[in-house]
Design a protein around this motif. Sequence first.
Motif, PDB file in Angstrom:
ATOM      1  N   UNK A 115       0.837  -1.189   0.000  1.00  0.00           N
ATOM      2  CA  UNK A 115       0.000   0.000   0.000  1.00  0.00           C
ATOM      3  C   UNK A 115       0.879   1.249   0.000  1.00  0.00           C
ATOM      4  N   UNK A 116       0.448   2.224  -0.763  1.00  0.00           N
ATOM      5  CA  UNK A 116       1.236   3.448  -0.852  1.00  0.00           C
ATOM      6  C   UNK A 116       0.378   4.693  -0.775  1.00  0.00           C
ATOM      7  N   UNK A 117       1.034   5.786  -0.446  1.00  0.00           N
ATOM      8  CA  UNK A 117       0.421   7.108  -0.494  1.00  0.00           C
ATOM      9  C   UNK A 117       1.253   7.975  -1.453  1.00  0.00           C
ATOM     10  N   UNK A 118       0.520   8.708  -2.269  1.00  0.00           N
ATOM     11  CA  UNK A 118       1.117   9.680  -3.183  1.00  0.00           C
ATOM     12  C   UNK A 118       0.398  11.002  -2.990  1.00  0.00           C
ATOM     13  N   UNK A 119       0.987  12.072  -3.513  1.00  0.00           N
ATOM     14  CA  UNK A 119       0.307  13.358  -3.452  1.00  0.00           C
ATOM     15  C   UNK A 119       0.574  14.132  -4.726  1.00  0.00           C
ATOM     16  N   UNK A 120      -0.367  15.007  -5.035  1.00  0.00           N
ATOM     17  CA  UNK A 120      -0.239  15.823  -6.232  1.00  0.00           C
ATOM     18  C   UNK A 120      -0.664  17.245  -5.911  1.00  0.00           C
ATOM     19  N   UNK A 122       3.537  12.615  -6.828  1.00  0.00           N
ATOM     20  CA  UNK A 122       4.796  12.162  -6.263  1.00  0.00           C
ATOM     21  C   UNK A 122       4.576  11.170  -5.134  1.00  0.00           C
ATOM     22  N   UNK A 123       5.563  10.296  -4.996  1.00  0.00           N
ATOM     23  CA  UNK A 123       5.538   9.289  -3.945  1.00  0.00           C
ATOM     24  C   UNK A 123       5.708   9.936  -2.581  1.00  0.00           C
ATOM     25  N   UNK A 124       4.959   9.419  -1.601  1.00  0.00           N
ATOM     26  CA  UNK A 124       5.067   9.897  -0.228  1.00  0.00           C
ATOM     27  C   UNK A 124       5.574   8.779   0.685  1.00  0.00           C
ATOM     28  N   UNK A 125       4.869   7.646   0.685  1.00  0.00           N
ATOM     29  CA  UNK A 125       5.227   6.553   1.585  1.00  0.00           C
ATOM     30  C   UNK A 125       4.597   5.267   1.095  1.00  0.00           C
ATOM     31  N   UNK A 126       5.175   4.150   1.529  1.00  0.00           N
ATOM     32  CA  UNK A 126       4.622   2.842   1.192  1.00  0.00           C
ATOM     33  C   UNK A 126       4.912   1.866   2.317  1.00  0.00           C
ATOM     34  N   UNK A 127       4.103   0.818   2.376  1.00  0.00           N
ATOM     35  CA  UNK A 127       4.257  -0.199   3.413  1.00  0.00           C
ATOM     36  C   UNK A 127       3.946  -1.562   2.805  1.00  0.00           C
ATOM     37  N   UNK A 184       4.834  -8.030  -3.618  1.00  0.00           N
ATOM     38  CA  UNK A 184       5.431  -8.007  -2.277  1.00  0.00           C
ATOM     39  C   UNK A 184       6.572  -7.007  -2.202  1.00  0.00           C
ATOM     40  N   UNK A 185       6.892  -6.403  -3.333  1.00  0.00           N
ATOM     41  CA  UNK A 185       8.023  -5.491  -3.405  1.00  0.00           C
ATOM     42  C   UNK A 185       7.541  -4.053  -3.340  1.00  0.00           C
ATOM     43  N   UNK A 186       8.093  -3.310  -2.414  1.00  0.00           N
ATOM     44  CA  UNK A 186       7.735  -1.903  -2.282  1.00  0.00           C
ATOM     45  C   UNK A 186       8.427  -1.100  -3.386  1.00  0.00           C
ATOM     46  N   UNK A 187       7.721  -0.131  -3.940  1.00  0.00           N
ATOM     47  CA  UNK A 187       8.309   0.724  -4.956  1.00  0.00           C
ATOM     48  C   UNK A 187       7.821   2.152  -4.776  1.00  0.00           C
ATOM     49  N   UNK A 188       8.636   3.097  -5.206  1.00  0.00           N
ATOM     50  CA  UNK A 188       8.236   4.509  -5.183  1.00  0.00           C
ATOM     51  C   UNK A 188       7.619   4.927  -6.510  1.00  0.00           C
ATOM     52  N   UNK A 189       7.649   4.054  -7.510  1.00  0.00           N
ATOM     53  CA  UNK A 189       7.190   4.373  -8.857  1.00  0.00           C
ATOM     54  C   UNK A 189       5.681   4.265  -8.940  1.00  0.00           C
TER      55      UNK A 189
END
Length: 123
Positions: free
Chosen positions: A34-39, A46-51, A101-106
């Motif tokens: 799961x990730x959070x992005x913001x615009x 843009x990427x903010x955080x992921x878990x 299962x792999x975290x990514x900022x993309x």
Amino acid sequence: QVQLVESGGGLVQAGGSLRLSCAASGRTFGSYVMGWFRQAPGKEREFVAAINLSGRTLYADSVKGRFTISRDNAKNTVYLQILSLKPEDTAVYYCAARVSVVVTTDRLGYDYWGQGTQVTVSS
């Protein structure tokens, strides 16, 4: 198919805090990254955080120390705690799910997106 619904945004003064929530549908929430992005207006998302599934987290350098991502698999919910808000944090915040299962900022690596929740920080 996964549906994501964000909540918790709003108008806050600089220095304040917010907790964003993202409720996910589907029985396999626990298997998603799961990730959070913001615009922000006029800017790219843009990427903010992921878990990941086991709770390993990844943060953008710009938010380290102020943002905390967490998840509650029993509630199918991911959270973003934001402290010491700054005017430059003003943006629409999006929740995203990645079938991996792999975290990514993309952002292209995420398969499902919510509609976003507006965060506005006044100076």
